[in-house]
Design a protein around this motif. Structure first.
Motif, PDB file in Angstrom:
ATOM      1  N   ASP A  41       0.815  -1.212   0.000  1.00 47.70           N
ATOM      2  CA  ASP A  41       0.000   0.000   0.000  1.00 47.70           C
ATOM      3  C   ASP A  41       0.852   1.267   0.000  1.00 47.70           C
ATOM      4  N   LYS A  42       2.164   1.132   0.074  1.00 51.56           N
ATOM      5  CA  LYS A  42       3.039   2.302   0.031  1.00 51.56           C
ATOM      6  C   LYS A  42       3.776   2.423  -1.295  1.00 51.56           C
ATOM      7  N   GLN A  43       3.664   1.440  -2.161  1.00 57.49           N
ATOM      8  CA  GLN A  43       4.372   1.454  -3.447  1.00 57.49           C
ATOM      9  C   GLN A  43       3.466   2.004  -4.542  1.00 57.49           C
ATOM     10  N   GLY A  44       2.283   1.460  -4.657  1.00 57.18           N
ATOM     11  CA  GLY A  44       1.368   1.881  -5.708  1.00 57.18           C
ATOM     12  C   GLY A  44       0.116   1.036  -5.689  1.00 57.18           C
ATOM     13  N   LYS A  45      -0.754   1.269  -6.661  1.00 56.02           N
ATOM     14  CA  LYS A  45      -1.981   0.485  -6.736  1.00 56.02           C
ATOM     15  C   LYS A  45      -2.431   0.366  -8.186  1.00 56.02           C
ATOM     16  N   LEU A  46      -3.257  -0.648  -8.428  1.00 56.75           N
ATOM     17  CA  LEU A  46      -3.848  -0.888  -9.730  1.00 56.75           C
ATOM     18  C   LEU A  46      -5.346  -0.659  -9.591  1.00 56.75           C
ATOM     19  N   VAL A  47      -5.900   0.197 -10.440  1.00 54.27           N
ATOM     20  CA  VAL A  47      -7.308   0.580 -10.345  1.00 54.27           C
ATOM     21  C   VAL A  47      -8.027   0.189 -11.633  1.00 54.27           C
TER      22      VAL A  47
ATOM     23  N   PHE B 122       2.700   5.824  -5.950  1.00 51.07           N
ATOM     24  CA  PHE B 122       2.364   6.646  -4.811  1.00 51.07           C
ATOM     25  C   PHE B 122       3.307   7.808  -4.637  1.00 51.07           C
ATOM     26  N   GLY B 123       2.928   8.649  -3.668  1.00 53.60           N
ATOM     27  CA  GLY B 123       3.457   9.993  -3.522  1.00 53.60           C
ATOM     28  C   GLY B 123       4.927  10.204  -3.291  1.00 53.60           C
ATOM     29  N   ASP B 124       5.213  11.377  -2.850  1.00 52.76           N
ATOM     30  CA  ASP B 124       6.545  11.925  -2.643  1.00 52.76           C
ATOM     31  C   ASP B 124       7.374  11.011  -1.733  1.00 52.76           C
ATOM     32  N   PRO B 125       8.515  10.510  -2.220  1.00 53.27           N
ATOM     33  CA  PRO B 125       9.324   9.615  -1.398  1.00 53.27           C
ATOM     34  C   PRO B 125       9.937  10.281  -0.175  1.00 53.27           C
TER      35      PRO B 125
ATOM     36  N   ARG C  99      12.888   3.775   0.369  1.00 53.81           N
ATOM     37  CA  ARG C  99      13.649   2.846  -0.470  1.00 53.81           C
ATOM     38  C   ARG C  99      12.879   2.475  -1.735  1.00 53.81           C
ATOM     39  N   CYS C 100      11.637   2.889  -1.838  1.00 52.95           N
ATOM     40  CA  CYS C 100      10.821   2.561  -3.011  1.00 52.95           C
ATOM     41  C   CYS C 100      11.372   3.259  -4.250  1.00 52.95           C
ATOM     42  N   ASN C 101      11.411   2.545  -5.315  1.00 53.14           N
ATOM     43  CA  ASN C 101      11.741   3.123  -6.607  1.00 53.14           C
ATOM     44  C   ASN C 101      10.432   3.414  -7.316  1.00 53.14           C
ATOM     45  N   PRO C 102      10.405   4.388  -8.209  1.00 50.93           N
ATOM     46  CA  PRO C 102       9.153   4.673  -8.904  1.00 50.93           C
ATOM     47  C   PRO C 102       8.731   3.497  -9.776  1.00 50.93           C
ATOM     48  N   ILE C 103       7.451   3.359  -9.943  1.00 51.94           N
ATOM     49  CA  ILE C 103       6.917   2.374 -10.878  1.00 51.94           C
ATOM     50  C   ILE C 103       7.167   2.920 -12.278  1.00 51.94           C
ATOM     51  N   ARG C 104       7.572   2.050 -13.192  1.00 46.43           N
ATOM     52  CA  ARG C 104       7.805   2.431 -14.589  1.00 46.43           C
ATOM     53  C   ARG C 104       6.851   1.644 -15.477  1.00 46.43           C
TER      54      ARG C 104
ATOM     55  N   GLN D 140       5.622   9.771 -11.987  1.00 47.00           N
ATOM     56  CA  GLN D 140       5.881  10.777 -10.963  1.00 47.00           C
ATOM     57  C   GLN D 140       5.025  10.481  -9.738  1.00 47.00           C
ATOM     58  N   PRO D 141       5.327  11.109  -8.595  1.00 52.32           N
ATOM     59  CA  PRO D 141       4.502  10.904  -7.410  1.00 52.32           C
ATOM     60  C   PRO D 141       3.024  11.182  -7.696  1.00 52.32           C
ATOM     61  N   ASP D 142       2.197  10.248  -7.308  1.00 52.86           N
ATOM     62  CA  ASP D 142       0.739  10.307  -7.471  1.00 52.86           C
ATOM     63  C   ASP D 142       0.282  10.300  -8.928  1.00 52.86           C
ATOM     64  N   GLU D 143       1.164   9.966  -9.859  1.00 51.45           N
ATOM     65  CA  GLU D 143       0.788   9.888 -11.270  1.00 51.45           C
ATOM     66  C   GLU D 143       0.283   8.482 -11.585  1.00 51.45           C
ATOM     67  N   GLY D 144      -0.723   8.425 -12.454  1.00 46.40           N
ATOM     68  CA  GLY D 144      -1.236   7.147 -12.920  1.00 46.40           C
ATOM     69  C   GLY D 144      -1.030   7.015 -14.419  1.00 46.40           C
ATOM     70  N   ALA D 145      -1.014   5.771 -14.889  1.00 49.52           N
ATOM     71  CA  ALA D 145      -0.886   5.504 -16.318  1.00 49.52           C
ATOM     72  C   ALA D 145      -1.819   4.356 -16.672  1.00 49.52           C
ATOM     73  N   VAL D 146      -2.617   4.545 -17.722  1.00 48.35           N
ATOM     74  CA  VAL D 146      -3.456   3.457 -18.214  1.00 48.35           C
ATOM     75  C   VAL D 146      -2.529   2.407 -18.788  1.00 48.35           C
ATOM     76  N   ILE D 147      -2.768   1.153 -18.410  1.00 49.73           N
ATOM     77  CA  ILE D 147      -1.929   0.076 -18.930  1.00 49.73           C
ATOM     78  C   ILE D 147      -2.762  -0.824 -19.834  1.00 49.73           C
TER      79      ILE D 147
END
Length: 86
Positions: free
Chosen positions: A21-27, A40-43, A51-56, A63-70
């Motif tokens: 719940d601190k790395q990201g989520k799929l909606v 998820f947000g600002d590291p 220690r989290c790396n951004p999701i690519r 970016q923090p709090d950014e989403g991308a349609v997959i």
């Protein structure tokens, strides 16, 4: 009223937060029929594991709090783990 479903996939890596719940989520968007992955947000925030790396998605860091349609076949990288969305 839409039901929310939460599923967690444990990813065992020192470069991925142990708390999913601190790395990201799929909606899932029921109206559009699409999935969006959210980084998820600002590291530097105290509640986020630094220690989290951004999701690519397809190599592009979110970016923090950014989403991308997959879409089917997209590559999703979380830390040093590569996933393919199907």
């Amino acid at each position: 009223d839409q039901e929310q479903i939460a599923n967690f996939i444990p990813l065992h890596s020192k470069r991925v937060s142990r708390n999913a719940d601190k790395q990201g989520k799929l909606v899932y968007d029921f109206e559009e029929g699409t999935y969006t992955i959210v980084n998820f947000g600002d590291p530097t925030h105290p509640d986020i594991d630094r220690r989290c790396n951004p999701i690519r998605v397809e190599g592009r860091p979110l970016q923090p709090d950014e989403g991308a349609v997959i879409r089917d076949g997209d590559r999703i990288q979380v830390g040093d783990i590569m996933l393919r969305f199907h």
